[in-house]
Every structure is written in C-alpha cells, then in structure tokens.
Design a protein around this motif. Structure first.
Motif, short mmCIF file in Angstrom:
data_model
loop_
_atom_site.label_atom_id
_atom_site.label_comp_id
_atom_site.label_asym_id
_atom_site.label_seq_id
_atom_site.Cartn_x
_atom_site.Cartn_y
_atom_site.Cartn_z
N PRO A 258 0.79 -1.09 -0.07
CA PRO A 258 0.01 -0.01 0.08
C PRO A 258 0.99 1.32 -0.09
O PRO A 258 0.99 2.09 0.81
CB PRO A 258 -0.86 -0.30 1.36
N GLY B 147 3.05 9.73 6.70
CA GLY B 147 2.25 9.23 5.56
C GLY B 147 3.06 9.40 4.22
O GLY B 147 2.79 9.14 3.24
N GLN C 144 4.27 7.60 -0.79
CA GLN C 144 3.18 7.78 -0.11
C GLN C 144 2.39 6.52 0.34
O GLN C 144 2.09 5.73 -0.51
CB GLN C 144 2.24 8.76 -0.84
N SER C 145 1.77 6.80 1.62
CA SER C 145 0.80 5.61 1.88
C SER C 145 -0.67 5.72 1.42
O SER C 145 -1.41 4.89 1.49
CB SER C 145 0.94 5.25 3.40
N ARG C 146 -1.07 6.66 1.21
CA ARG C 146 -2.37 7.26 0.91
C ARG C 146 -2.30 8.16 -0.34
O ARG C 146 -1.57 9.06 -0.41
CB ARG C 146 -3.19 7.72 2.10
N LYS D 83 -8.61 9.45 -3.73
CA LYS D 83 -9.35 8.54 -4.94
C LYS D 83 -9.07 9.02 -6.28
O LYS D 83 -9.40 10.09 -6.60
CB LYS D 83 -10.66 8.58 -4.42
N GLN E 57 2.58 2.13 -8.21
CA GLN E 57 2.49 1.42 -6.73
C GLN E 57 3.62 0.46 -6.62
O GLN E 57 4.08 -0.18 -7.39
CB GLN E 57 1.21 0.57 -6.68
#
Length: 405
Positions: free
Chosen positions: A181, A208, A227-229, A232, A274
């Motif tokens: 993630p 983050g 980044q972890s987030r 959307k 990713q």
C-alpha cells in the motif's frame, strides 16, 4: 556460432537469442551477449527507448558490471559519487548518518538506457513490437513468439526482461507480483545555477510519506515521494501534473528547500507507480526456466526500492546470463537445445540464492514501513537483526562481485 544466426523466411523469422523488453536489463543483456560475440534481437513494445522512473541508484556491484560492459567511464562522467545517506524525521533535528564505503551513484535512467543502446549494433532493437503469445515448437521445443503486428518469431533462446508484469514470466508460470500500500511519485529537478545539496542520499520521513532526494550531478536532483495514501482516482493516474500536485499537497510540514525541489521539477519527468514485489518465499521453488526460455531483471525478482538493489541486481543477471550462454557458442549450428537448457539451468542456479537474499531484505524493510502495530514492528526488527546483523541499511549486497564476462 550456433546462437548468432538470423534468418527471415516469408512472415517468419529465426533468431538465436530473442530478448523481450528494452529496459535496463534487456539492453544490458543484449550488450553483454554482443561483447561475447552473440547476436540478439530486443523486442520493445514502446515506440522509443523507455526510461520510466526518472533516476536509478547503482551500487558498487552494479558499477562492476558496467565496467565489464565497457560503459562505466562514460556514465561516471554523468553522475557524482555519493558519500553516504542522511536519515531524519521532519519533526526532529536528529540525523542518522550512514557513510558509503563503496561506490554509489544515481544516474538518469534515460542516460543509462541510451548509453547501453548506443553500444549495440544497428538493428538490435525493434520498437513498437509487443509480444502477444508464447509457445514451444512441438518438435524442437524452441520458443515461438507471436507479436502484436502479426509476425511470428522463432528463437533458440527467449529471455524475458519485460518487467514486473512480464509476459514471459507468465508463460513460465511465475506467481504474479504483489503490491504494497505504497505509491512512489518520482521526478527530476534541474537548477540551472546549481543546487546546494551535498553529494548525499537524503531520506526524510513525514506523516504518511517518505521523501528521498539524491543528487545526480551539481545541477540535477532525483526525488521520490513514497506515500501510503492517495486521493481517490490518483493511484492509476498517468497525468504528470496531477501526480505532481498530489505529491505537493501531501508534503505539508516539509522544509521549504525540499518543497522547492518538487515545485521546480520537470513536470514531464514525473511518474507514479505502486510499489510491487515478488514474494521471497516463491524464489525458492519458482520455475525461472523452461527449456530455452528464462527471465531476468524485474521479470525474475521485482523488489521494492528499500535497499537500492533493483537496478544493480538486474545488471548482474545480464552478465551472468551472457557468460552462461557463451558456453554454447561452439560453431556447430546443429548443437542440440539440451546444451542451452543446461547453461540456463546453471544461470538460474547461480542467481537464485543471490536474489533470494536481496528480496528477503527488501521485503522485510518494506513490511517494516507499512506495519501498523508496534508488536509487528518489533518482530520485524528482530528478524532483520538475526538475518542482517542488526542493520536495515547494511551494505553487504554491494560488495558482491558476480565475476567477469
């Protein structure tokens, strides 16, 4: 030599060695084979040389290979030597300094692939050629490749250097890559008047996000924002402007000099990916070779960027593979495929334990970053202590020498 023959008959072609993928590993393999007197054809699906990722760090083991490929001095002129790594949190003034005992430089991917390509004979790379299907001849068991433009290519040896989502790896039955993630936004920034950063790898940890900055030369900086987030809809974006904006928005609290690097970057160089990896436990038993088909580079051992060995390990693959294949170059065009199978088995045997150790360390470091519980972090650190003598930044891997061509 048995592996150098090229024949075109109607709509079919015959090649000694066919390489799928014109990235770093594919071009390095082709160049290593060329030095050993073996012709090859590289199939690249893009319309031109690709250099996704902007920059790449190469450790001493990678530079040893580049010396064997006779391109090291040319590339050293384009990248400054790095003296070490500074690691710190943006919330603290404490800096952990890790000196580099061996050579480490960060080069532009475009410089690396361009240099490798320039040293290949004309016609060695076929662009805009995507592999659609792979099969084996029912009689000879040699690979047959069908491409998107409708052509059929037969080869004595097929090497998949086509990345984490390799079509050749799929043919061999390798397990699909897994994803963390974590998303890495990467890019280049050039300061025409020069930058003030020392020749050090800078690792800054914020909430983050982990920001990595590496000087390439006295004007150019390579950066990676992990980044972890992500908002959307951004995870699959290929819009450099959107990726750039999202990275900046996530960097609240970072020093102004760091923000200036991202603000001033070359927007067209910015990419987002990713982070993926091949599970290290699969390295023990996965079939990296069937008949005269094998894989190298990320197609064989995709790993996260946590130990900086993806590129150097791929260069090692290229050298070892070319050295093994050269053992079949006897001048007898009727040499049975069995001898090629034997040297490919030797290649896999030589590489399996080396890449297993690399993948295990990269995997543990990645899991440590994404671990949500303190207990899990304690366990992971304990495992790292046992396997890697207590250091997640150990430099044992760049001391490795895979030998000469």
């Amino acid at each position: 030599m048995a592996l150098t023959k090229r024949i075109a008959t109607g709509e079919e072609e015959f090649h000694g060695v066919l390489i799928v993928g014109g990235g770093i590993c594919g071009l390095a393999t082709a160049l290593a084979l060329h030095i050993k007197g073996i012709d090859s054809l590289v199939l690249e699906r893009a319309e031109s040389l690709r250099a996704t990722g902007a920059g790449i760090s190469l450790k001493a083991n990678g530079w040893r290979v580049l010396e064997q490929l006779k391109v090291s001095e040319e590339l050293r002129e384009l990248a400054v030597p790095l003296t070490g790594m500074d690691m710190k949190s943006i919330r603290s003034d404490k800096v952990i300094k890790v000196p580099y005992r061996n050579e480490c430089r960060c080069v532009k991917r475009s410089d690396l692939v361009g240099t490798l390509a320039r040293h290949l004979p004309a016609g060695s790379i076929r662009f805009g050629c995507q592999v659609e299907e792979i099969s084996l001849d029912p009689v000879t068991r040699y690979p047959i490749v069908s491409t998107s433009n409708g052509s059929t290519i037969r080869a004595k040896v097929l090497i998949g250097c086509d990345g984490a989502n390799s079509v050749v790896a799929k043919f061999l039955g390798l397990k699909p890559v897994r994803f963390l993630p974590l998303w890495a936004a990467r890019g280049l920034t050039t300061f025409q008047e020069g930058h003030s950063f020392r020749n050090k790898f800078l690792n800054l940890v914020g909430k983050g996000m982990t920001f990595r900055l590496v000087p390439i030369d006295d004007k150019t900086i390579y950066f990676s924002a992990i980044q972890s987030r992500l908002p959307k809809g951004c995870a699959d974006s290929r819009d450099p402007s959107l990726i750039w904006q999202v990275a900046l928005q996530a960097m609240q609290g970072y020093p102004e000099e760091i923000l200036d690097v991202v603000r001033s970057c070359e927007i067209e160089s910015v990419t987002l990916a990713q982070i993926c990896y091949r599970a290290p436990w699969n390295m023990l038993l996965q079939p990296f070779q069937e008949g005269t088909v094998t894989v190298a580079g990320d197609a064989m051992h995709a790993m996260g960027p946590f130990i900086g060995q993806g590129g150097s390990a791929s260069l090692e693959d290229a050298l070892v593979l070319a050295r093994c294949l050269a053992e079949t170059a006897t001048g007898d065009d009727q040499k049975p495929a069995r001898s090629v199978q034997e040297v490919l088995r030797s290649y896999v045997k030589q590489r399996r334990w080396r890449i297993l150790r690399l993948c295990v360390q990269a995997f543990l470091n990645g899991q440590l970053i994404v671990a949500s519980s303190n207990l899990k972090k304690v366990v992971l650190r304990a495992v790292v202590n046992v396997l890697f003598k207590g250091s997640t930044t150990s430099q044992w891997h760049d001391q490795y020498d895979c030998g000469s061509l």
